[in-house]
Design a protein around this motif. Sequence first.
Motif, mmCIF file in Angstrom:
data_model
loop_
_atom_site.group_PDB
_atom_site.id
_atom_site.type_symbol
_atom_site.label_atom_id
_atom_site.label_comp_id
_atom_site.label_asym_id
_atom_site.label_seq_id
_atom_site.Cartn_x
_atom_site.Cartn_y
_atom_site.Cartn_z
ATOM 1 N N HIS A 122 37.158 42.273 57.498
ATOM 2 C CA HIS A 122 36.983 42.162 56.052
ATOM 3 C C HIS A 122 35.869 41.176 55.718
ATOM 4 O O HIS A 122 35.695 40.168 56.404
ATOM 5 N N LEU A 136 34.838 38.534 52.938
ATOM 6 C CA LEU A 136 35.518 37.735 51.921
ATOM 7 C C LEU A 136 34.538 36.784 51.252
ATOM 8 O O LEU A 136 33.603 36.301 51.902
ATOM 9 N N THR A 169 37.545 31.747 48.713
ATOM 10 C CA THR A 169 38.978 31.982 48.913
ATOM 11 C C THR A 169 39.538 31.070 49.997
ATOM 12 O O THR A 169 40.751 30.896 50.093
ATOM 13 N N GLU A 205 37.780 33.548 61.067
ATOM 14 C CA GLU A 205 36.987 33.605 59.838
ATOM 15 C C GLU A 205 35.675 32.904 60.112
ATOM 16 O O GLU A 205 35.654 31.702 60.381
ATOM 17 N N SER A 223 37.899 41.682 48.552
ATOM 18 C CA SER A 223 37.511 41.690 49.956
ATOM 19 C C SER A 223 37.119 43.128 50.255
ATOM 20 O O SER A 223 37.631 44.056 49.626
#
Length: 202
Positions: free
Chosen positions: A99, A101, A105, A126, A165
């Motif tokens: 994803h 993002l 967030t 991430e 996302s």
Amino acid sequence: MSSTSAAHVDACWRELQDQHDLAWDLDAITDRREAIAFLQRFESRLCVYSAYAATLYSSYSFVVPQSDHGGITILPDERCWSETFHDIPVHAVEPTGIHILPGETMGYPGLYLKIPSHNRLVASKELPFQDGLRLLIQRYRSRGESFLPVLIKEDLRGFEARMPSLHLHRIDPARLAHCSPSSIDAIKGAIARHLLELFRQD
């Protein structure tokens, strides 16, 4: 594809791996308007696949209704017929679990990629967008495969109703046996060129 064209595509992928200058300071996305603004940053930067039409579009516009309701639709650019690819079967497009993002967030500026681990017991990573993309390109190349990320048109339904996302799918060239090598190279080239435009975007 000529040797000159092939060299150009290879150069695009090398440049993608070497990019370090993506820094989008997005405001925290809390409403539909901001969600749509986030989505529009990817307009014609990530190719969009329509399972219904079995077609991959590299140049298109997002059409957003004026009201606060209604879905986002895709308007292909009919002038770019040379980078519209037909007869792409559904089984050639697979979900990646990856994803994109907005970093806010997680308390960071810019864009991030959430990349699942090979091991389901290990948490996903991430990473800043450019670092994550380089990792993915290297990961797929180490397996002798290509990372050809696309958005799925059907996934955009109700996009603005969720936390923004974008789930990336991937075209698997090994499942395009009905396509000529030159057609597959053209798909790879289109995805690479548009990804480069994404990196170069302010």
